[in-house]
Write a protein that holds these residues in place. Structure first.
Motif, PDB file in Angstrom:
ATOM      1  N   GLY A  74       0.811  -1.213   0.000  1.00  0.00           N
ATOM      2  CA  GLY A  74       0.000   0.000   0.000  1.00  0.00           C
ATOM      3  C   GLY A  74       0.839   1.255   0.000  1.00  0.00           C
ATOM      4  O   GLY A  74       0.687   2.117  -0.875  1.00  0.00           O
ATOM      5  N   PHE A  75       1.743   1.382   0.954  1.00  0.00           N
ATOM      6  CA  PHE A  75       2.553   2.599   1.058  1.00  0.00           C
ATOM      7  C   PHE A  75       3.466   2.797  -0.151  1.00  0.00           C
ATOM      8  O   PHE A  75       3.708   3.925  -0.573  1.00  0.00           O
ATOM      9  CB  PHE A  75       3.397   2.578   2.340  1.00  0.00           C
ATOM     10  N   THR A  76       3.987   1.704  -0.708  1.00  0.00           N
ATOM     11  CA  THR A  76       4.870   1.825  -1.875  1.00  0.00           C
ATOM     12  C   THR A  76       4.089   1.955  -3.170  1.00  0.00           C
ATOM     13  O   THR A  76       4.678   2.046  -4.246  1.00  0.00           O
ATOM     14  CB  THR A  76       5.805   0.607  -1.988  1.00  0.00           C
ATOM     15  N   THR A  77       2.765   1.957  -3.066  1.00  0.00           N
ATOM     16  CA  THR A  77       1.842   2.071  -4.211  1.00  0.00           C
ATOM     17  C   THR A  77       2.047   0.934  -5.218  1.00  0.00           C
ATOM     18  O   THR A  77       1.938   1.136  -6.414  1.00  0.00           O
ATOM     19  CB  THR A  77       1.958   3.434  -4.918  1.00  0.00           C
ATOM     20  N   THR A 124      -3.342   4.195   2.284  1.00  0.00           N
ATOM     21  CA  THR A 124      -1.875   4.112   2.299  1.00  0.00           C
ATOM     22  C   THR A 124      -1.306   4.417   0.916  1.00  0.00           C
ATOM     23  O   THR A 124      -0.197   4.947   0.805  1.00  0.00           O
ATOM     24  CB  THR A 124      -1.403   2.719   2.765  1.00  0.00           C
ATOM     25  N   HIS A 125      -2.054   4.061  -0.144  1.00  0.00           N
ATOM     26  CA  HIS A 125      -1.628   4.421  -1.506  1.00  0.00           C
ATOM     27  C   HIS A 125      -1.488   5.939  -1.628  1.00  0.00           C
ATOM     28  O   HIS A 125      -0.508   6.446  -2.172  1.00  0.00           O
ATOM     29  CB  HIS A 125      -2.679   3.959  -2.532  1.00  0.00           C
ATOM     30  N   GLY A 132      -6.315   4.913  -5.146  1.00  0.00           N
ATOM     31  CA  GLY A 132      -5.480   3.983  -5.907  1.00  0.00           C
ATOM     32  C   GLY A 132      -4.945   4.597  -7.187  1.00  0.00           C
ATOM     33  O   GLY A 132      -3.817   4.317  -7.586  1.00  0.00           O
ATOM     34  N   THR A 133      -5.744   5.453  -7.825  1.00  0.00           N
ATOM     35  CA  THR A 133      -5.303   6.117  -9.054  1.00  0.00           C
ATOM     36  C   THR A 133      -4.267   7.189  -8.758  1.00  0.00           C
ATOM     37  O   THR A 133      -3.229   7.277  -9.422  1.00  0.00           O
ATOM     38  CB  THR A 133      -6.501   6.763  -9.781  1.00  0.00           C
ATOM     39  N   ALA A 134      -4.541   8.022  -7.751  1.00  0.00           N
ATOM     40  CA  ALA A 134      -3.639   9.125  -7.413  1.00  0.00           C
ATOM     41  C   ALA A 134      -2.262   8.610  -7.004  1.00  0.00           C
ATOM     42  O   ALA A 134      -1.235   9.137  -7.427  1.00  0.00           O
ATOM     43  CB  ALA A 134      -4.237   9.972  -6.292  1.00  0.00           C
ATOM     44  N   GLY A 135      -2.252   7.574  -6.177  1.00  0.00           N
ATOM     45  CA  GLY A 135      -0.974   7.002  -5.752  1.00  0.00           C
ATOM     46  C   GLY A 135      -0.401   6.028  -6.746  1.00  0.00           C
ATOM     47  O   GLY A 135       0.658   5.458  -6.513  1.00  0.00           O
ATOM     48  N   SER A 141       6.759  11.816 -10.594  1.00  0.00           N
ATOM     49  CA  SER A 141       5.343  11.459 -10.544  1.00  0.00           C
ATOM     50  C   SER A 141       5.143  10.494  -9.387  1.00  0.00           C
ATOM     51  O   SER A 141       6.061  10.216  -8.618  1.00  0.00           O
ATOM     52  CB  SER A 141       4.907  10.807 -11.862  1.00  0.00           C
ATOM     53  N   THR A 142       3.930   9.948  -9.274  1.00  0.00           N
ATOM     54  CA  THR A 142       3.698   8.946  -8.239  1.00  0.00           C
ATOM     55  C   THR A 142       3.939   7.532  -8.757  1.00  0.00           C
ATOM     56  O   THR A 142       3.752   6.570  -8.018  1.00  0.00           O
ATOM     57  CB  THR A 142       2.247   9.044  -7.708  1.00  0.00           C
TER      58      THR A 142
END
Length: 481
Positions: free
Chosen positions: A101-104, A127-128, A208-211, A338-339
């Motif tokens: 989650g945190f690392t996307t 977390t994303h 989920g998209t943003a991250g 970017s993310t």
């Protein structure tokens, strides 16, 4: 100083857990899974940051250590709500899911996500959003931190070959980045609501998209909605979040020329267009119309090159040519700044230019070739850093594949599992395909892949340097910058 900063980060995570706690209250679920970890984080964070250090100096090696330890600590504490609630009983599984989650990354050990508590689903996707722009960037945006050490933290965490300030103060740059990030997320939520998606689902998919993470609240991901409107909206926003956020700032201050002459942006869009066209032609026979083929090709290319990992179809069933293109895009990744994950388009462009330059020198040994990027000449140090990154990347990838092969899975599963984790994508092929998961791997393999996810998100070196003895020597002289 390191302990002080880590304390601030733990306090920040304690505050972040209040959001899923509120979701638990709204849906009538137990608040203990988030209340207990939040209290533990608050106590630890308060004790660690109670005394401000006399010296605020933070050197380059310290910045690398802080970033690596912060992401490990946040993931370890972030896994506790899943264990306490029973959503993911085993800590290693919960740790894998939280790191993802945190690392996307979006890689999951869950075989059925719709049975999770609402608060657990919210935290899993939130977390994303936090990890997308960067945990340390988030902390710098909301807490006062001196610019003297902020730049070292940013360099260690923000993806890309080069990192710079948008404005003179580092903290102001962080606020601008997160401001743009927040506004784009809200716009996507509103557009999904206009299409009829429930508010909870819209928030989950916007996070989920943003991250560029890819966690969904549906087992079939975005494909569960069977909506061309959602496919197009999420597909476009995935591409937008894969663009260097500095360019959005340039748009805000009307520096349009800097945006239009961005070589990385042009290369990024060209790669996307070429991949979408090739896959559309290749899968046209599988769908009822060219328009449907184009929609699925566009969505999956956007999802994979930005390392998001959402799916509308099981691309594991596509022809080998299309799957080969998607695997290639896994390594290319999104733009620097970017993310998104991956090697980054900027590095691919630089590697291409230096390779052609070296071949030109073979034909004309006395010619002086200058490698330029975004209209500016690149120094030897920048070019060496790109080559160093690729060398270390390939070495870590090879070692990880060899270690994971001890699981006795097939070669495609092993290769794409490592590729998806190191490049922060999520789904791979075969067992770990878009309709599969990582649950069949042993706990040792999940810890290895968790390390790969962290290494991929932090551009390798912060995680690898934790194993260097010199990083822990207090009196070792360090160079600034």
């Amino acid at each position: 100083m390191i302990v002080f900063i880590l304390g601030r980060i733990l306090l920040t995570e304690a505050a972040l857990m209040l959001l899923p706690l509120l979701v638990a209250v709204l849906y009538g679920e137990s608040v203990l899974p988030f209340l207990l970890p939040a209290l533990a984080l608050a106590v630890c964070g308060a004790l660690m940051s109670a005394k401000k250090p006399k010296s605020m100096a933070l050197f380059a090696k310290d910045g690398l250590a802080v970033v690596a330890m912060a992401w490990i600590a946040m993931s370890a504490f972030g896994a506790l709500p899943f264990c306490i609630s029973g959503d993911i009983p085993h800590f290693v599984d919960a740790f894998f899911e939280t790191v993802s989650g945190f690392t996307t990354t979006g890689a999951s050990i869950l075989t059925e996500v719709e049975s999770l508590t609402r608060s657990g689903l919210f935290w899993r996707s939130f977390t994303h959003w936090v990890g997308g722009m960067g945990v340390l960037v988030f902390v710098m945006a909301i807490l006062p931190m001196s610019d003297g050490h902020g730049m070292h933290l940013l360099r260690a965490e923000v993806p890309g070959p080069t990192v710079g300030k948008l404005v003179s103060r580092m903290s102001d740059s962080a606020k601008i980045l997160y401001g743009i990030y927040l506004v784009m997320t809200i716009i996507e939520i509103v557009l999904l609501l206009l299409g009829g998606m429930p508010l909870f689902d819209a928030c989950i998919h916007a996070f989920g998209t943003a991250g560029t993470g890819g966690f969904s609240c549906r087992n079939l991901s975005v494909g569960a909605y069977q909506s061309p409107y959602f496919d197009v909206v999420i597909g476009i926003f995935m591409l937008l979040f894969g663009v260097n956020f500095n360019l959005y700032y340039f748009l805000l201050i009307r520096r349009f020329r800097d945006v239009f002459r961005s070589e990385e942006l042009r290369a990024y869009l060209l790669i996307v267009a070429a991949a979408v066209g090739a896959i559309t032609i290749n899968i046209a026979h599988m769908y009822q119309s060219v328009g449907e083929s184009l929609r699925h090709a566009f969505f999956q290319v956007s999802s994979i090159i930005t390392t998001t990992g959402f799916a509308t179809v099981d691309f594991n069933q596509w022809p080998t040519f299309s799957k080969a293109i998607l695997v290639t895009l896994m390594f290319v990744g999104a733009c620097a700044g970017s993310t998104g994950g991956g090697i980054k388009v900027a590095r691919i462009v630089i590697l291409g230019k230096t390779s052609f330059g070296d071949m030109r020198k073979m034909l004309h040994p006395h010619a002086v070739a200058t490698v330029r990027m975004e209209g500016k000449p690149l120094g030897d140090k920048q070019i060496r850093s790109v080559h160093l990154f690729l060398t270390v990347y390939l070495a870590l990838f090879m070692v990880s594949c060899l270690l994971l092969s001890l699981e006795h899975t097939d070669l495609i599963t092993t290769f794409t599992a490592v590729a998806s984790c190191m490049n922060n994508i999520g789904p791979g092929l075969e067992i770990v395909g878009p309709m599969g998961n990582f649950s069949s791997f042993s706990y040792a393999a999940k810890l290895l892949l968790s390390f790969d996810m962290l290494a991929g998100r932090l551009e390798l070196f912060p995680m690898l340097l934790l194993f260097a003895p010199s990083i822990w020597k207090r009196k070792l002289p360090s160079l600034r910058g």
